[in-house]
Design an enzyme around this catalytic site. Structure first.
Site: not given
Ligand code: COA
Length: 260
Positions: A66, A111, A114, A134
């Site tokens: 999400a 999500g 999910e 989460e």
């Molecule tokens: N919501 C909003 N933005 C998100 C996102 C999410 N769930 N997941 C990634 N993004 C955004 C990042 O903030 C980043 O934005 P920016 O370029 O403005 O900084 C962009 O997508 C690229 O992600 P980034 O974190 O730079 O890539 P990465 O390769 O370093 O890491 C992940 C990838 C997936 C490990 C990391 O993005 C992450 O942990 N995301 C969140 C996952 C999460 O907690 N999901 C559950 C939400 S309830």
């Protein structure tokens, strides 16, 4: 409805729904959920569509969860409404009368995992990662993860994933029985299309009954589930496609199923 965050295409009876926010790793915000919901309605109303593939844009993510940017300012009541939409959308996927394949082409977090769990089959690229992170954000899964994951991979493995928030790689997901197949990333979509074409050729009413029997039966006791199956068998024996399937076998030819 014009879609800003998803791409929807239908080719040879297979619909492909692509979440298209690659700069956000295809994170699900309220508008994207609304668009997916609308798209499910369109799929439901189109009898020509026999199978759905859902995937993410780009080569990095299926869905990274999400949208945290959208959620950070949400009140509890707004989050409740968002979670209710998510639950509803995923349930409607699960209840589509046709099979849905999740083509997991990278991160499937929160999500993303999910949504994949609400699909009939999960096919992953070798760089896919699954997880329910989460807990690391101070929250818990809200699109059914605490319920569907233990049912799919068992309590111990699900607890560890939900309590640690850690990701598992594609091979571990395969070992857990979470995914059907793992392919090199470059081959994922072709393999999914081959699988989808195979499912799309089957008798649609039999497919619908098989899906319904599996989904309904898994939640109830075996005797009632077996009764449900017997009713379903009775129903599919009334179809023209049953006659066609058996006649084609005896005539040593391919069946031409019409969904009647
Ligand atoms: N919501 C909003 N933005 C998100 C996102 C999410 N769930 N997941 C990634 N993004 C955004 C990042 O903030 C980043 O934005 P920016 O370029 O403005 O900084 C962009 O997508 C690229 O992600 P980034 O974190 O730079 O890539 P990465 O390769 O370093 O890491 C992940 C990838 C997936 C490990 C990391 O993005 C992450 O942990 N995301 C969140 C996952 C999460 O907690 N999901 C559950 C939400 S309830």
């Amino acid at each position: 409805m014009d879609y800003a965050n998803i791409i929807f295409a239908v080719e040879e009876r297979v619909a492909t729904l692509t979440i298209n926010r690659p700069d956000r790793l295809n994170a699900l915000n309220p508008q994207t959920m609304e668009e997916i919901g609308d798209c499910i309605g369109a799929i439901h109303g189109n009898r020509e569509i026999r199978c759905v593939i859902i995937t993410g844009s780009g080569d990095k993510a299926f869905i990274a969860g999400a949208d945290i940017t959208a959620m950070v300012t949400m009140s509890g009541f707004e989050e409740k409404a968002f979670a209710a939409t998510g639950l509803d959308v995923l349930r409607r996927f699960e209840q589509l009368p046709i099979p849905v394949i999740a083509a997991v082409n990278g991160y499937a977090l929160g999500g993303g995992t999910e949504l994949a769990l609400a699909c009939d089959l999960i096919v992953a690229s070798d760089n896919a990662r699954f997880g329910l992170p989460e807990i690391k954000l101070g929250i818990i899964p809200g699109f059914g993860g605490t319920q569907r994951l233990p049912r799919r991979i068992g309590l111990l493995r699900a607890r560890e994933m939900i309590y640690t928030g850690d990701m598992i790689d594609a091979q571990t997901a395969f070992d857990y029985g979470l995914v059907n197949h793992v392919y090199p990333a470059a081959e994922l979509m072709d393999e999914c299309r081959v699988l989808a074409a195979k499912l799309a050729r089957q008798a649609p009413l039999a497919m619908q009954q098989a899906k319904t029997a599996i989904n309904a039966g898994i939640e109830i006791d075996l005797d009632n589930a077996l009764r449900f199956e017997t009713e379903s068998v009775g129903l599919v024996f009334t179809t023209e496609d049953k006659k066609e399937g058996m006649t084609a076998f005896l005539e040593k030819r391919e069946p031409r199923f019409r969904g009647v």
